[in-house]
Design a protein around this motif. Structure first.
Motif, short mmCIF file in Angstrom:
data_model
loop_
_atom_site.label_atom_id
_atom_site.label_comp_id
_atom_site.label_asym_id
_atom_site.label_seq_id
_atom_site.Cartn_x
_atom_site.Cartn_y
_atom_site.Cartn_z
N LEU A 183 3.14 -10.22 -42.42
CA LEU A 183 4.45 -9.60 -42.48
C LEU A 183 5.33 -10.03 -41.30
CD1 LEU A 183 3.36 -6.04 -43.66
CD2 LEU A 183 4.60 -7.76 -45.00
N HIS A 210 6.51 -3.03 -40.58
CA HIS A 210 7.37 -4.04 -41.18
C HIS A 210 8.68 -3.42 -41.63
CE1 HIS A 210 8.45 -7.69 -43.35
NE2 HIS A 210 8.67 -6.97 -44.43
N ARG A 211 8.61 -2.28 -42.29
CA ARG A 211 9.83 -1.61 -42.75
C ARG A 211 10.76 -1.29 -41.57
NH1 ARG A 211 6.12 0.81 -46.39
NH2 ARG A 211 5.79 2.57 -44.97
N ASP A 243 -0.66 -7.36 -41.03
CA ASP A 243 0.38 -7.29 -40.00
C ASP A 243 0.87 -8.69 -39.63
OD1 ASP A 243 1.90 -5.80 -37.85
OD2 ASP A 243 0.61 -7.02 -36.57
N GLY A 303 7.76 -5.68 -48.26
CA GLY A 303 6.57 -5.21 -47.57
C GLY A 303 5.28 -5.47 -48.33
N HIS A 304 5.31 -6.40 -49.29
CA HIS A 304 4.12 -6.70 -50.08
C HIS A 304 3.46 -7.99 -49.61
CE1 HIS A 304 5.19 -3.47 -52.69
NE2 HIS A 304 6.24 -4.08 -53.20
N ASP A 320 9.47 -2.28 -34.05
CA ASP A 320 8.56 -1.32 -34.68
C ASP A 320 7.89 -0.47 -33.59
OD1 ASP A 320 6.26 -2.68 -33.64
OD2 ASP A 320 6.21 -4.01 -35.37
N LYS A 334 2.43 -1.95 -42.80
CA LYS A 334 3.60 -1.98 -43.69
C LYS A 334 4.72 -1.09 -43.17
CE LYS A 334 0.76 -3.21 -47.66
NZ LYS A 334 0.24 -2.82 -48.99
N GLU A 335 4.36 0.02 -42.55
CA GLU A 335 5.37 0.88 -41.94
C GLU A 335 6.09 0.14 -40.81
OE1 GLU A 335 5.51 4.91 -39.19
OE2 GLU A 335 3.88 4.69 -40.65
#
Length: 312
Positions: free
Chosen positions: A183, A228-229, A180, A147-148, A237, A225-226
């Motif tokens: 990712l 993506h996780r 976004d 997520g970086h 998502d 990032k959330e």
């Protein structure tokens, strides 16, 4: 055979800087590109400056005027190149940027994109900071998996079909749309990081970054990032499921100015080099801060501390 590159340049009231941005793209040593300027409802002389160029590679299109994501997607819709990249209307391309990246992607078709290092410049174009002080080129898929995002989207050259396959930017993101996008793109294939400067990012108070409250900026970055996780974990998502979160309200929040951004960056860099044992580089960063902000007590205090610490 040479491959066409589509360079998009979203522009809204960019009259103070867009000429230098356009010039930096036209100065590329790789000639086979189209420059798509998206005039996103500008009310200054942005369009007049863009129209003053008699270069067939320049195409000016109207943006919808509803934010950076929609302007980006307008440029993407008009892109005809096999490769794709973005230059914001206040930033600059180094002149060999496209030549190097196109050649690398041509030689490594298993990758969907190549990116690299970048520098920041101030309103007058003076160098501020070199990002990515290491010189290690590598595949960065593992960073994306965690997520970086390690670099600016402006450094990327991407296969256009990949960006189009994910639908470009998502309109929910008023900022951090590039995070976004990076990712989501990373889940389409391998990305290579080359330790070479491909972009010059201008810090000034008229930019979106410095005109949006930091609460909202941090919210969009964290949410990207959330998402993506979630995609890594379950394949979808919140936005894909139609679960749009509320954007936090901001009341009387102090803006994060370009001057304070530059101050923090140069102070951090000076102490990075000092602690790494490179005192010459540390003093160079300290002097640069003083030259940019000669009436700032913090700038002089930082330089004096560097001098005092060097005698201990």
């Amino acid at each position: 055979m040479s491959k066409l590159v589509s360079v998009i340049m979203p522009a809204r009231n960019a009259g103070d800087f867009i000429k230098k941005s356009i010039d930096s793209v036209l100065a590329q040593t790789y000639p086979d590109f189209e420059l798509i300027i998206i005039d996103d409802k500008s009310t200054d002389n942005t369009r007049e400056i863009a129209k003053s160029y008699a270069d067939a590679r320049i195409k000016i299109v109207d943006g919808p005027g509803i934010g950076i994501s929609a302007a980006f997607n307008t440029g993407l819709e008009n892109a005809k190149g096999e490769y794709f990249c973005r230059c914001d209307a206040d930033d600059l391309f180094p002149e060999e940027r496209l030549m190097i990246q196109v050649q690398w992607l041509n030689e490594h078709p298993e990758y969907v994109a190549i990116c690299g290092s970048y520098t920041s410049i101030d309103e007058k174009g003076r160098h501020i900071l070199q990002y990515h002080k290491d010189t290690h080129s590598r595949c960065i898929d593992s960073k994306f998996q965690e997520g970086h995002t390690i670099t600016h989207f402006g450094t990327f050259l991407i296969k256009t079909e990949v960006i189009k396959s994910i639908g470009g930017c998502r309109s929910f993101f008023k900022t951090a749309e590039d995070i976004d996008l990076q990712l989501r793109m990373s889940q389409k294939g391998a990305v290579f990081f080359m330790a070479k400067n491909f972009y010059r990012y201008r810090l000034h108070n008229l930019s979106i970054t410095h005109n949006q409250p930091s609460t909202q900026r941090k919210f969009f970055e964290a949410f990207a990032k959330e998402c993506h996780r979630e995609r890594v974990s379950v394949g979808t998502d919140a936005l894909m499921r139609g679960d749009t979160p509320d954007i936090p309200d901001v009341i009387d929040e102090k803006q994060h100015t370009a001057d304070s951004h530059m101050m923090n960056q140069l102070m951090s860099e000076s102490w990075y080099w000092f602690n790494a044992g490179h005192r010459g580089q540390a003093f160079k960063s300290g002097y640069r801060l003083v030259s940019i902000s000669p009436f700032s007590w913090l700038a002089w205090r930082n330089l004096m501390l560097l001098v005092l610490k060097s005698f201990k």
